[in-house]
Design an enzyme around this catalytic site. Structure first.
Site, mmCIF file in Angstrom:
data_model
loop_
_atom_site.group_PDB
_atom_site.id
_atom_site.type_symbol
_atom_site.label_atom_id
_atom_site.label_comp_id
_atom_site.label_asym_id
_atom_site.label_seq_id
_atom_site.Cartn_x
_atom_site.Cartn_y
_atom_site.Cartn_z
ATOM 1 N N SER A 40 0.806 -1.228 0.000
ATOM 2 C CA SER A 40 0.000 0.000 0.000
ATOM 3 C C SER A 40 0.831 1.267 0.000
ATOM 4 O O SER A 40 0.323 2.335 -0.336
ATOM 5 C CB SER A 40 -0.937 0.020 1.218
ATOM 6 O OG SER A 40 -0.201 0.024 2.427
ATOM 7 N N ASP A 329 -3.721 8.424 7.556
ATOM 8 C CA ASP A 329 -4.560 7.567 8.398
ATOM 9 C C ASP A 329 -3.645 6.905 9.423
ATOM 10 O O ASP A 329 -2.511 7.328 9.605
ATOM 11 C CB ASP A 329 -5.371 6.557 7.558
ATOM 12 C CG ASP A 329 -4.504 5.602 6.738
ATOM 13 O OD1 ASP A 329 -3.301 5.453 7.051
ATOM 14 O OD2 ASP A 329 -5.021 4.992 5.786
ATOM 15 N N HIS A 332 -0.686 5.107 7.089
ATOM 16 C CA HIS A 332 -0.065 5.620 5.865
ATOM 17 C C HIS A 332 0.291 7.095 5.968
ATOM 18 O O HIS A 332 -0.453 7.872 6.570
ATOM 19 C CB HIS A 332 -1.011 5.413 4.677
ATOM 20 C CG HIS A 332 -1.391 3.984 4.475
ATOM 21 N ND1 HIS A 332 -2.580 3.457 4.964
ATOM 22 C CD2 HIS A 332 -0.740 2.961 3.858
ATOM 23 C CE1 HIS A 332 -2.637 2.163 4.651
ATOM 24 N NE2 HIS A 332 -1.542 1.844 3.987
#
Length: 354
Positions: A40, A329, A332
């Site tokens: 991610s 978040d 991340h």
């Protein structure tokens, strides 16, 4: 100066100008494409097109991306490969391979095979039903066939050989797999054994893409994962400070990756694998946020900032200005952090490819 001498002088100047401009244009085009593998931290939206909950193609994600578009990047805006691509003069964002809005002409100058939630370990990808690393390589092989059909063998092979490959992966192997589920801990009761298992998988991966033509590769290892807001949130006994055991593990594993980089560069002719370690710069940002223009480093912008990511990120409970936050978040980095880290990596490790 006589007529002949003047003509000769003009001729010499013309050759010099032609040589300098042609050499500068070729040096400006040393990297024709950015090709991305990983998780991610570098996924630009592949997970949108597979059945998984590990996705972010909805608000508030992407609110600071072009046109406020939630692309599936786990960020309020762009991520590291986008900034690196732009810095190399290619394009402002690297598209996801599975996105049907793009085709091979778009992918010829940059493509992302990364999948949020994946790892070196196939078992890690199974946790959230995402794309395992071996499947990312299969997509890369498919891409090569399309590229050769589109551009011809010679031009396609040149892009494959001269492209800069960005690889960022490994955090999920520990946080989502080893420390969350029992199977790997039973198989590898000492974490260093699991580290060595992952290093073996990493070596096989790099040898495989080397065999497929990749030559210029940037490998980013683990961040100080004990400082992720999610890990700090559960570190109650230490007053929500960074989890030092996780940070020490990241340092240890990154050291083993550094050893692997040295070994592969020695073993594989023409291989240029760079240990683009982002641990130190991220730790500096977390420890001294104000030096980098941030106000908040212990929580993310989304919700309480302690545990929300993905579907838990509610647009109604998200900070107004993400540029004040190190993290977007609970897991991340914000777009601003990604840009700072990218600039650091380019200057320190990747400048030789420009």
């Amino acid at each position: 100066m006589g007529g002949k001498g003047y003509a000769l002088w003009l001729f010499i100047i013309e050759i010099f100008v032609h040589f300098s401009t042609s050499s500068s244009s070729s040096s400006g085009n040393k990297v024709p494409a950015i090709i991305v593998f990983g998780d991610s931290s570098v996924d630009s939206g592949n997970n949108n097109f597979i059945p998984t909950i590990a996705r972010s193609n909805f608000e508030p994600y992407g609110r600071d991306f072009f046109n406020g578009n939630p692309t599936g990047r786990f960020s309020n805006g762009r991520i590291a490969p986008d900034f690196i691509s732009e810095a190399f003069g290619i394009k402002q964002s690297v598209p996801a391979y599975l996105d049907p809005a793009y085709n091979i002409s778009d992918f010829a100058s940059g493509v992302c095979f990364a999948s949020a939630g994946t790892g070196y370990d196939n078992a890690t990808a199974m946790v959230a039903d995402v794309i395992p690393l071996w499947k990312e390589v299969e997509y890369y092989k498919e891409y090569q066939k399309k590229l050769r059909a589109h551009l011809g063998d010679e031009k396609a092979n040149e892009i494959i050989r001269e492209a800069l490959y960005l690889v960022s992966i490994g955090t999920n192997d520990f946080l989502e797999n080893y420390y969350t589920l029992p199977e790997r801990r039973c198989e590898f009761p000492i974490v260093q054994q699991y580290e060595d298992f992952l290093i073996g998988l990493a070596e096989s991966f790099f040898k495989e893409i080397y065999g497929l033509g990749a030559r210029k590769i940037s490998l980013t290892g683990l961040p100080p994962m004990g400082c992720l807001p999610l890990e700090r949130a559960v570190n109650i006994l230490e007053y929500h400070n960074c989890v030092e055991d996780y940070n020490n593990l990241a340092l240890e594993f990154n050291g083993k990756l550094g050893w692997l980089v040295t070994k592969l560069n020695k073993d594989l002719p023409g291989f240029q694998l760079v240990d683009a370690n982002a641990y130190d710069i991220i730790l500096q940002i977390v420890k001294h946020p104000s030096r980098f223009g941030f106000e908040v480093a212990d929580t993310g912008c989304c919700g309480t900032g302690r545990f929300e990511m993905g579907f838990l990120c509610d647009p109604k409970f998200t900070c107004e200005d993400a540029s004040k936050y190190v993290f977007w978040d609970a897991f991340h980095p914000s777009e601003k952090t990604s840009q700072i880290v990218s600039n650091y990596l380019i200057k320190k490790y990747l400048a030789k490819f420009r």
